[in-house]
Design an enzyme around this catalytic site. Sequence first.
Site: not given
Length: 456
Positions: A37, A436
């Site tokens: 598509g 972190h």
Amino acid sequence: MYDVAIIGGGPGGYAAALYAHNFGLSVALVEKDEVGGTCLLRGCIPAKAWLQAAHVYSMVKRAGEFGVVSSEPTVDWPTALERKNKVVTGLVKGLGGLLKARGVEVINGYGALKDGGVEVTATDLSTSRLEATNVILATGSVPRSIPGYEIDGNRIVSSAHALDWQERPERVAIIGGGVIGCEFASLLGDFGSEVHLFEALDQLLPEMDADAVKTLDRSLRKKKVKVRTSTSVGAPEMLEGGVRVPFGDESVEVDAVLVAVGRAPVTDGVGLELTSAVVDRGFVEVDLATMQTAEPHLFAVGDIVANTPQLAHAGFAEGISAITYIATGEAAPVDYNAIPLVVYTDPEVAHVGLSETQARSQERDITVTSHGMRGVGRAIIQGEVGGIVKLVAETDGPVLGATVSGPGAGEMIHELMYTVAWEALPEEAAAYIHAHPTVSEAIGETLLSASGRSLH
Ligand code: NAD
């Protein structure tokens, strides 16, 4: 007799075809082109391949900033185009293999509804008939244009043509500052083309949060893209070597005009007039709980569905929803409120749920919290500090929506997708600690602020 015949092999159609194996349904998938598509052949995938090339180019240009010495990079357009094509063909091949492995019968031809079944017209114009208990229509969409700007594939192009430009255009006008317009402006700006971006409304990406769009706007201007909002263009003048695009009292001369003003559903010529399905301005109306049209056993999914976003992943979800209902008789509705939208510009802009504007227009009592990327260690390390996280929460209630702009926004939005979908309170989501240093820490900080506390 198949359990399901699907017309259209894009994301909506192929997701339905693939998912059907979970229930042992027999499936025929009718496709006139290759499977994949718009998304795979001339949309999401090739566009992101170009954006990736533009990103690599601009990072190499900045190498010196990171203490990496390199000569001034140049763009090898044919190689970038070839890589884009390789990415597409590899994925198309993979999808074909997967459909085969799942036992889906892929039938090459043009499918149309006829007498409760599907008539397939092959390229030699011979016809055959498919019988199926259920039919899913997934015929997708094509680019729209505006009067005077008839797409000729040469001077006036759609995104499908622009993905196959054989060389870098020197000067381009882009009409429409929506998703496609902004993505092309970003990549062509990175590649050094002269880009004029025209948007009729008063901001780029009009549906997106204004503060998030400001970061994109700044970045586009840094790439020397001439952004003109609240600007409509007049009829073009074809010149010997280009096109003159007038606006107000001025005009620009460019090599090509990319028209990106939205996409129209493809529902003509597929036999819908022979059914009781309701079609409104080309879009098929369905029961959004089941994807069923007013015609029993006829379903619609993807870009042709009325009142739902034209996004590949919305199509996937709708295909899954239709198949689940066909197989089980149980409605499995798509949660449209939690479908993320990602614009793959530099920086990316991503959104999920209710925007601040939508929430205010619904007169909801909301609290809006935002956090910039400037103090976020990982963003500083990456040299990409333009961006924000913005949360819209009901006052003393759950998170209703979120927008992220900045590096990796398109990946980060997914944790907020769950927050919105599961109606989490800011303090519930803030209780979990982000690794972190990550850019995602900006989301943790925003959640913490939204719960009335703050750390940094
Ligand atoms: P869009 O609806 O996103 O944007 C069209 C823009 O054109 C709007 O901002 C509109 O105000 C503007 N416009 C309309 N007429 C105009 C005119 N005459 N002059 C100037 N501006 C005008 O449409 P699109 O960018 O063409 O994309 C089509 C569809 O494909 C969208 O639904 C989009 O969501 C989808 N898409 C999604 C992605 C993604 O998810 N990253 C990428 C590409 C396309």
